[in-house]
Scaffold this active site. Structure first.
Site, short mmCIF file in Angstrom:
data_model
loop_
_atom_site.label_atom_id
_atom_site.label_comp_id
_atom_site.label_asym_id
_atom_site.label_seq_id
_atom_site.Cartn_x
_atom_site.Cartn_y
_atom_site.Cartn_z
N ASP A 413 1.96 -9.19 -37.63
CA ASP A 413 1.90 -7.75 -37.39
C ASP A 413 1.00 -7.50 -36.18
O ASP A 413 -0.07 -8.11 -36.05
CB ASP A 413 1.34 -7.02 -38.62
N GLU A 456 6.67 -3.18 -36.37
CA GLU A 456 5.93 -4.19 -35.63
C GLU A 456 5.66 -5.44 -36.46
O GLU A 456 4.83 -6.27 -36.10
CB GLU A 456 4.60 -3.61 -35.12
#
Length: 551
Positions: A413, A456
């Site tokens: 992430d 993301e």
């Protein structure tokens, strides 16, 4: 043929006439000789049955052609040969015979020859008249037969232009007219077939025999149709290419060729297959003239037309086959002049037809693959998406268990990604994600899977790893590489970091989706404990998550 028939008829009539004349002459000669013998026999009978023998002798002497007649004693008179022309001796009894002296037997002979001569003349006139009459009657029919023969000979070669002409009437004229109509209709049908074949096989070779050409073209089209049905059922483009290669090598005996594949949207060229002499090396689609123009490139028509061809003493034809969609194929064939005359000259049109029929099917396969790829890949990064992960994850885990190997699961992430979007805009955020995708792909093997899980967040599946150290080493490599990556955004340099959670299947759990959850918990721990780090899953993380969930 007409002359032979007329000669045959003439010979039959002539030979028949000669045979009849000879037979007549023979019979006339025989009859003449018999007439003389019968005349002598009659004289003998007159003498024998007359009571007055002297009176009988006088009567016989008065007959025409009789010069003298007398009864002679054979015992006293020397025998006179009876085969002379004027004397015939006929025995009366054992002692006496009747000797007849004709004035002239030659008159009988003259009459005989006169009859024979007249017979010969009559037969000659008959032969001449018969031949003239038969020639006059038969010639029109023979002319028709001769024209039929010529018309049939031309028709066997596909030429139906020969029509029959005749001066005869009635039934014969009707037959001739019907035949001419029939042959004209066949000619029109053949022209229609040829027009349609030109559409399907535009450059098919033409010989002197239309029937042979049409038969060959129909057979080739039948083969192409069967080929098309087969490749329609093939699952992959690789199978179709193998069939094309087989056709070129076995059916058309092509010795030197190369097959290129060009993906139009990606602007990439790939060599699918090469056999024999290599006469051009093309690394970019724009270098291929056949691809740029979408037309056949033929050095026989335009020498040195392609600047990329470098083989001396070799001609070449490059054939593009495409429907103008996502795919273009090019087959480049190299050959000598001798090979062209012996093989390719008569087969190139059929090779082109095979390729053109193949193009839409390969195009369809590529389109389907592209659609599937688009549905399974992330359009921004080019990585696989979550749907693809769902399709393959169970297969990958089953394979790992079967092979007793480990799967490394990395959950990534981007740290403080929302700030990038808020500060620089979403385009800047997209650049960050693209750079991270590039870093991940460059840090793993081709056999590993890099997936955009959502937003993301990313997942990496490392296959066939030896131990946990190798997994953590790859994770750390990705973290460091991305942290050192300079991202240019509107003239400004930006650096970002990632947090990575690591789990190992089947060590942490033998259920693959639980392993994904374990990696996610490790990622959460990395973010909670300062970010920009790699955290290995531990059992207590699961307990912590359950505790926080209970609260």
């Amino acid at each position: 043929m007409k002359k032979r028939i007329l000669i045959f008829i003439f010979l039959v009539i002539t030979v028949g006439g000669i045979a009849f004349t000879a037979f007549t002459a023979y019979r006339v000669s025989t009859i003449t000789d018999l007439a003389i013998k019968h005349s002598a026999q009659t004289i003998r009978d007159v003498y024998l049955y007359s009571k007055d023998k002297k009176e009988a002798i006088n009567i016989i002497k008065s007959m025409p052609n009789i010069e003298d007649v007398e009864v002679i004693d054979k015992t006293k008179v020397k025998k006179i040969h009876n085969h002379t022309k004027n004397i015939i001796c006929i025995p009366l009894n054992s002692d006496k015979e009747l000797r007849i002296i004709f004035k002239s037997i030659a008159e009988f002979e003259n009459e005989k020859y006169q009859v024979i001569l007249e017979t010969v003349i009559i037969n000659i006139l008959f032969i001449l008249f018969s031949n003239l009459l038969l020639n006059w009657l038969i010639t029109p029919y023979l002319n028709i037969f001769e024209e039929f023969r010529e018309s049939f000979e031309k028709a066997t070669k596909g030429d139906f232009s020969k029509k029959i002409t005749t001066t005869l009437k009635n039934e014969v004229k009707n037959v001739v007219d019907s035949y001419n109509q029939f042959i004209s209709q066949i000619d029109k049908n053949f022209e229609l077939i040829e027009e349609n074949l030109k559409i399907l096989v535009p450059n098919a070779p033409i010989s002197e025999n239309r029937i042979v050409d049409i038969d060959k073209n129909m057979q080739i089209l039948g083969d192409i149709n069967r080929f098309k049905k087969i490749i329609e059922e093939d699952s992959t483009t690789a199978e179709i290419y193998n069939r094309i290669i087989n056709i070129l090598e076995e059916k058309f005996r092509v010795e030197n060729f190369k097959i290129y594949e060009i993906l139009n949207e990606k602007n990439k060229i790939k060599v699918i297959y090469q056999k024999g002499k290599n006469c051009c090396d093309i690394s970019m689609p724009r270098m291929c003239r056949a691809y740029k123009t979408s037309h056949e490139v033929d050095s026989k028509k335009f020498p040195h037309i392609c600047q990329e061809h470098f083989c001396e003493n070799y001609e070449y034809i490059c054939i593009p086959f495409s429907t103008g969609g996502t795919f273009t194929g090019v087959v480049s064939i190299n050959f000598t002049k001798e090979e062209w005359e012996n093989n390719y000259k008569n087969n190139m049109a059929y090779i082109e037809s095979y390729l053109q029929e193949t193009a839409p099917i390969i195009e369809a396969k590529y389109t389907l693959n592209l659609m599937k790829e688009n549905s399974l890949t992330d359009q921004l990064t080019g990585l696989y998406n979550r749907r693809y992960l769902e399709e393959i994850l169970d297969k990958i885990s089953a394979s790992a268990i079967r092979e007793n190997s480990l799967l490394g699961i990395l959950m990534l992430d981007v740290d403080y990604f929302k700030k990038v979007n808020d500060t620089y805009g979403h385009d800047a955020g997209d650049k960050v994600l693209v750079e991270l995708a590039r870093t991940m792909v460059n840090s793993v093997r081709e056999s590993d899977f890099v997936v955009r899980f959502g937003g993301e967040e990313f997942i990496i599946i490392l296959q066939n790893v030896k131990d946990e150290k190798g997994i953590l080493k790859v994770a750390e490599k990705i973290r460091e590489s991305f942290a050192n990556t300079k991202i240019n955004i509107n003239g400004k340099t930006l650096t970002k970091t990632v947090s990575i959670g690591v789990a190992v299947f089947p060590i942490d759990t033998d259920k693959i989706w639980e392993a994904i959850k374990c990696a996610d918990l490790a990622l959460y721990e990395a973010k909670e404990t300062g970010r920009n780090k790699v955290v290995r899953f531990r059992t207590e993380l699961m307990d912590k998550a359950n505790y926080e969930g209970d609260k």
